[in-house]
Scaffold this active site. Structure first.
Site, PDB file in Angstrom:
ATOM      1  N   ASP A 395       0.863  -1.182   0.000  1.00  0.00           N
ATOM      2  CA  ASP A 395       0.000   0.000   0.000  1.00  0.00           C
ATOM      3  C   ASP A 395       0.906   1.241   0.000  1.00  0.00           C
ATOM      4  OD1 ASP A 395      -2.327   1.609   0.374  1.00  0.00           O
ATOM      5  OD2 ASP A 395      -1.798   1.754   2.486  1.00  0.00           O
ATOM      6  N   ASP A 652      -4.751   6.205  -4.970  1.00  0.00           N
ATOM      7  CA  ASP A 652      -4.475   7.568  -5.435  1.00  0.00           C
ATOM      8  C   ASP A 652      -4.494   7.665  -6.961  1.00  0.00           C
ATOM      9  OD1 ASP A 652      -4.331   8.849  -3.076  1.00  0.00           O
ATOM     10  OD2 ASP A 652      -2.162   8.835  -2.905  1.00  0.00           O
ATOM     11  N   ASP A 769      -6.555  -2.654   3.639  1.00  0.00           N
ATOM     12  CA  ASP A 769      -5.470  -3.536   3.201  1.00  0.00           C
ATOM     13  C   ASP A 769      -5.605  -4.947   3.755  1.00  0.00           C
ATOM     14  OD1 ASP A 769      -4.157  -1.356   1.901  1.00  0.00           O
ATOM     15  OD2 ASP A 769      -3.389  -0.709   3.844  1.00  0.00           O
TER      16      ASP A 769
END
Length: 1086
Positions: A395, A652, A769
């Site tokens: 991540d 993102d 996650d």
């Protein structure tokens, strides 16, 4: 006063019998059982004994069969104690550990069950045990109380119906969560709370702590029987704590094992490591070899018996035996050869792996002093997999970055702020616009302050602090506050802000919550005074721009997003829309219906929200900085040099992810590398870009550092139409950036790599996650600002990403090396004694007679050979500094070079050669002696012990006092034990060791066995190190000669060249993991 609770399937119809409430009113008995708050599987008297046999797999069942066969006196060549003894010891050790753990859990459970909890009965509050709480009871809590079961909140001490809970024990998140009472319970007094009647319709129990789709309906005279939707924000979940609230009360909806916490409990699926898988395959191979040996020797024994044995009068074979006589000799050999598979290997490896885990827990160099967080090993069984990791999927936010959000720049009404000094909060133009009440800036700041889930908390001195579940929201609200737009007060129905000394009040009507699919959040507010209805929105640019009002020019905003993302900043788009009262009321009814739905509620709400979030007037763009953690670039470079492919999976924007990838050494600049983009406007475009990237990967020069980038939309199309091509691309690429990924897609990528046979490690810090962490072969969680949910779901937890290099290169590599030796040595020492038995059978008419007595065989397996091998737990072939300096050395363990059929064949050959040396030297040395069988047996056993002591010593690279004591202390203990047994008149071994120790021939025999057995091994090892050294040999020479500076520099240069060759060679022949290392030499690299 009790509230009926029913499942969503019952539709408020009685699902069974009807109970009478305390006041005579009928309440519904639900299919959610009225059971005690206790975990019955932790009740010791009710424990299922089968639990203790969980670890008894095929191998253990095999030994149990052998032990049962040894009870048949006709066929057993030795006492049943030779198998039953070790088997009992192994079972007792395993069962004792399980029972101790269960007993401690039982005591903990008992303490929790007997806690005193306040409940309302007959309109009066009274205390009961926690285990006596039933579904429908009203539970009364006080500040700092632990919540005993899952409750629907119906009242608090706060006039606005708000309370705060600490959920760290449930999800690991340290920030306090805000919980509010349902609107239907507003304005109820404490007295009314104890008398209300109603129904809660809720779903069947599940373990989703983020979701609770239910409805509540209160009966008159309390309310008018209207239906009120319930969400997770209306609940108090078991194991959480009530904070900063004088009291709160709720109705119990799930108790016992059916709480969300209880449903989450349980044992995770065990993970089988690559080393364990190889050991299983080798065990099967040995078993097949054993069956072949048994059949051959059994046949030979029956032939010898019929052709020669019956003619020997002293053997006293009967003329005719029973019908099963032909099975007796093969079964004897089966019992003799059963020790080919070491009975103690599981316990030995389990103990070693537990020690590996303790090494990780106690590593001071992996202790995060900033947060006082140590490294922790939650799974003690997979340490060696750390040393074989091929892919790391990481991540970004909070894992590679600090997750400390800082508001840096913004774009409002086509004007960029913060470009000159990198800090919009100090931009003179923005400060002037704020002071002059620029309407566009005011609207922009108002959305920043209002459109969020942040809760303002006032301290006694009047200062305001903010509690937020999202670091981005906290940064935005703090930035707005610094620009004079201060969020001062907020509850479930109203919001107060202060701007330039003036206060503004808004009625909070609806919250359109953020989801990973919607990628945006909106609120509907009503401006007090003017009565205007407003929709305020914020979200990702691809979620907001398509919903902009027609005719608005958004090109400047799009360019701002691109510019900010190239700087590595996180961007959000802010928007605003005026609503007509009629439009809002019509939409609100649809939203209410969707919110009350128990079937597919989330999708229905998303559809209704989509219908309102349109024609949005874009106000501007925010840009937030999230800095890299210390040591991230160096760590990624080191891991990539070690031959590990590193992927970054993030939600993102693509340009932001690429910029972060450049900063952290994940991808190489264009001069030395190439980034292949997989994208397109249509499905065909995306698939063509995938094929093009695959062609470039296959045809590019080896020195070219290639990587690819794709987003979630492209991945979704690829998984549907071209999974095979993407898998090939993934195998060829050492780096990838996957942006705009949902939690499910992250887990899917891990699954793709696993399905291709690669060993994966996933690392993250947040709840989103968890799925990929659990999917990976090895899951690593970072104890970060998003809480401990990822760390608790992971196999290992660390405080910072930079500690990953020690976890893999040091602990993982050492663990693999040690496991490889321990497992193969365990087979070696069992094969050695078995081969001696087989050789003896040729001297005993192939009858299946044992050379060794029962006591010696049992002690050999349990005591004499188990302790010396444990010295390898402390062994280090090269120092930690050298490993980190030459990370390429990880390729040996990554490719399985130390534990495979080739290396096992070497151990197999060594055991056969040593068995020949021991047996032949012993027989010839004592051929003319007047020695009985017990003396011959003891000489052969002594030779085995001597050889194994030298084998362990020879394969030990670093010596410590514990190692010396375990190897040679055990060697001395062998003689002490046998000397003691020699003085016991009732044993067959009486005076045997005493006589042998007084014979010079015995010591000469031992010296001869060691010389013949170890001489060729030492010679071959010396020749290989001199003429065909491996990379490990070269590095060991560097460490040994580091006092001679010139020699050290020359060797260091040579080893660096060799390791480069090794890295290239292993990459080129990655599938040939069983290729011996003898062909690789320093000369070849030159």
């Amino acid at each position: 006063m009790n509230i009926a609770v029913c499942s969503s399937e019952s539709s408020y119809e009685p699902a069974g019998e009807v109970l009478q409430g305390n006041d005579g009113a009928s309440t519904l008995l639900t299919r959610i059982k009225d059971e005690e708050w206790s975990d019955d599987r932790l009740n010791v008297p009710e424990r299922n004994p089968d639990r203790y046999f969980d670890s008894w797999r095929v191998m253990n069942q095999y030994f149990l069969l052998i032990a049962c066969l040894q009870l048949w006196s006709t066929i057993t060549p030795v006492s049943p104690a030779t198998t039953w003894g070790p088997l009992a010891i192994i079972f007792i050790v395993s069962a004792s550990k399980e029972a101790w753990d269960d007993y401690n859990r039982y005591l903990s459970d008992k303490k929790a069950n007997e806690r005193r909890i306040w409940v309302v009965k007959d309109g009066v509050r009274r205390q009961v045990k926690a285990q006596e709480i039933h579904v429908g009871n009203i539970v009364w809590l006080h500040e700092n109380d632990e919540i005993p079961c899952d409750l629907v909140l119906i009242g608090t001490s706060d006039p606005q119906g708000i309370c705060y809970v600490e959920t760290a024990a449930l999800d690991g998140e340290t920030d306090l969560k805000t919980r509010i009472i349902p609107s239907i319970c507003a304005n109820l007094s404490p007295e009314q709370l104890g008398k209300i009647k109603g129904v809660v319709e809720c779903p069947n129990p599940d373990n989703d702590i983020r979701r609770f789709d239910a409805n509540m309906r209160l009966f008159p005279p309390t309310t008018d029987n209207e239906k009120c939707p319930l969400t997770i924000s209306n609940t108090l979940l078991q194991s959480c704590y009530l904070r900063y609230s004088e009291w709160a009360c709720g109705v119990a909806v799930y108790t016992g094992n059916e709480t969300k916490s209880g449903m989450s409990r349980g044992t995770a699926e065990p993970k089988l490591t690559s080393a364990d898988s190889m050991i299983d395959k080798l065990t099967v191979a040995i078993f097949v070899f054993q069956i072949v040996v048994v059949l051959v020797l059994g046949l030979a024994g029956n032939i010898w018996k019929n052709s020669h044995g019956r003619k020997q009068w002293y053997l006293m074979y009967p003329p005719e035996g029973p019908w099963y006589e032909f099975l007796v000799i093969p079964l004897r050999f089966e019992l003799l050869c059963s020790i080919m598979i070491p009975i103690s290997i599981k316990v030995t490896l389990d103990l070693a792996k537990s020690v590996y885990a303790k090494f990780i827990d106690c590593d001071d160099q992996m202790f995060d002093w900033e947060t006082s967080t140590p490294a922790h090993s939650a799974n003690t069984a997979i340490s060696e997999d750390l040393g074989q990791v091929e892919y790391i999927l990481s991540d970004k936010t909070g894992t590679l970055t600090e997750n400390k959000m800082i508001f840096r720049r913004c774009c409002i009404s086509d004007t960029l702020y913060g470009d000159n000094n990198g800090d919009a909060l100090k931009d003179v133009g923005l400060l002037n616009a704020v002071s002059s009440n620029d309407p566009n800036v005011v609207k922009f700041l108002m959305v920043m302050a209002l459109c969020n889930t942040v809760v303002p908390i006032k301290s006694n001195d009047g200062t305001i602090s903010y509690k937020a579940q999202s670091q981005d929201e906290e940064a935005l609200v703090n930035a707005a506050s610094n620009l004079n737009m201060v969020l001062t007060n907020k509850d479930s129905s109203s919001v107060e802000i202060c701007f330039n000394g003036s206060k503004f009040y808004y009625e909070l009507l609806d919250v359109l919550e953020f989801t990973s699919d919607r990628k945006r959040m909106s609120i509907v507010v009503k401006e007090i005074g003017s009565g205007k209805f407003l929709l305020l929105s914020k979200g990702a640019d691809e979620a907001i721009f398509p919903r902009s009002c027609p005719g608005q020019e958004i090109k400047t905003y799009q360019e701002a997003v691109e510019m900010y993302s190239h700087l590595g900043l996180r961007t959000l788009c802010l928007g605003w829309r005026d609503l007509e009262e009629g439009e809002y009321k019509e939409w609100s009814k649809k939203f209410q219906d969707a919110s009350c739905s128990l079937d597919n509620r989330e999708n229905k709400i998303a559809e209704v929200c989509h219908s309102l979030e349109k024609d949005i007037h874009i106000l501007g763009i925010t840009a937030i900085e999230d800095r890299l953690q210390d040591g991230v670039p160096e760590t990624i470079k080191l891991l990539r040099n070690a031959g590990i492919s590193v992927w970054m999976l993030t939600g993102d924007k693509q340009n932001t992810a690429i910029q972060i990838g450049l900063l952290c050494n994940l991808i190489t600049p264009e001069s030395n590398g190439q980034l292949l983009s997989i994208n397109g406007k249509t499905e065909d475009d995306i698939l063509r870009s995938l094929d093009k990237a695959l062609v470039v990967m296959k045809t590019s020069p080896e020195r070219k550092d290639l990587a690819f980038v794709l987003d979630g939309c492209a991945l979704e199309i690829i998984l549907k139409h071209s999974l095979e091509s993407f898998t090939r691309l993934a195998m060829l690429s050492t780096t990838a950036i996957c942006c705009r990924m949902t939690p499910l897609q992250k887990a899917q990528l891990v699954g793709i790599l696993k399905s291709s046979g690669s060993l994966t490690l996933a690392i993250g810090d947040g709840g989103n996650d968890v799925r990929m962490i659990q999917e990976a072969n090895v899951g690593v969680g970072i104890s970060g600002r998003e809480g401990l949910q990822a760390a608790r779901a992971a196999d290992y937890s660390i405080g910072k990403f930079k500690f990953l290099k020690r976890l893999i290169l040091v602990h993982g590599r050492y663990s693999y090396n040690r496991t490889a030796f321990i497992s193969q040595y365990s087979f070696y020492k069992s094969l050695l004694i078995c081969f001696i038995q087989i050789l003896f059978s040729f001297s005993s008419g192939v009858s299946g007679t044992s050379l060794f007595n029962s006591i010696s065989l049992m002690a050999y397996n349990v005591f004499y050979t188990s302790l010396p091998v444990m010295t390898i737990i402390f062994d280090k072939d090269i120092s930690e500094t050298t490993v980190l300096q030459y990370p390429q050395i990880l390729l040996y363990s990554q490719a399985g070079r130390l534990l495979n059929p080739s290396t096992f064949a070497g151990w197999f050959g060594r055991s056969l050669y040593h068995a020949l040396a021991v047996f032949l030297i012993t027989v010839h040395a004592y051929a003319d002696e007047k020695s009985d069988m017990e003396e011959l047996s003891m000489v052969a056993l002594s030779g085995c012990i001597w050889l194994q002591a030298f084998v362990v010593t020879l394969d030990t690279n670093s010596f410590t006092y514990p190692q010396i004591i375990l190897v040679w202390g055990n060697f001395v203990a062998f003689y002490v034990i046998n000397l003691i047994l020699s003085v016991v008149p009732s044993l067959q071994m009486h005076n045997v060791m005493l006589r042998l120790c007084n014979q010079p021939s015995y010591w000469i025999t031992m010296a001869l066995i060691v010389t013949v057995g170890m001489g060729p091994v030492l010679a071959l090892r010396y020749l290989r190190k001199v003429f065909q050294p491996s990379a490990i040999d070269v590095l060991q020479q560097i460490e040994q000669t580091n006092r001679h500076i010139e020699t050290y520099r020359n060797m260091e240069s040579s080893s660096g060249t060799y390791l480069d060759h090794l890295l290239t060679d292993l990459r080129r022949n990655k599938d040939s993991i069983h290729q011996p290392l003898l062909s690789e030499s320093l000369a070849c690299s030159r």
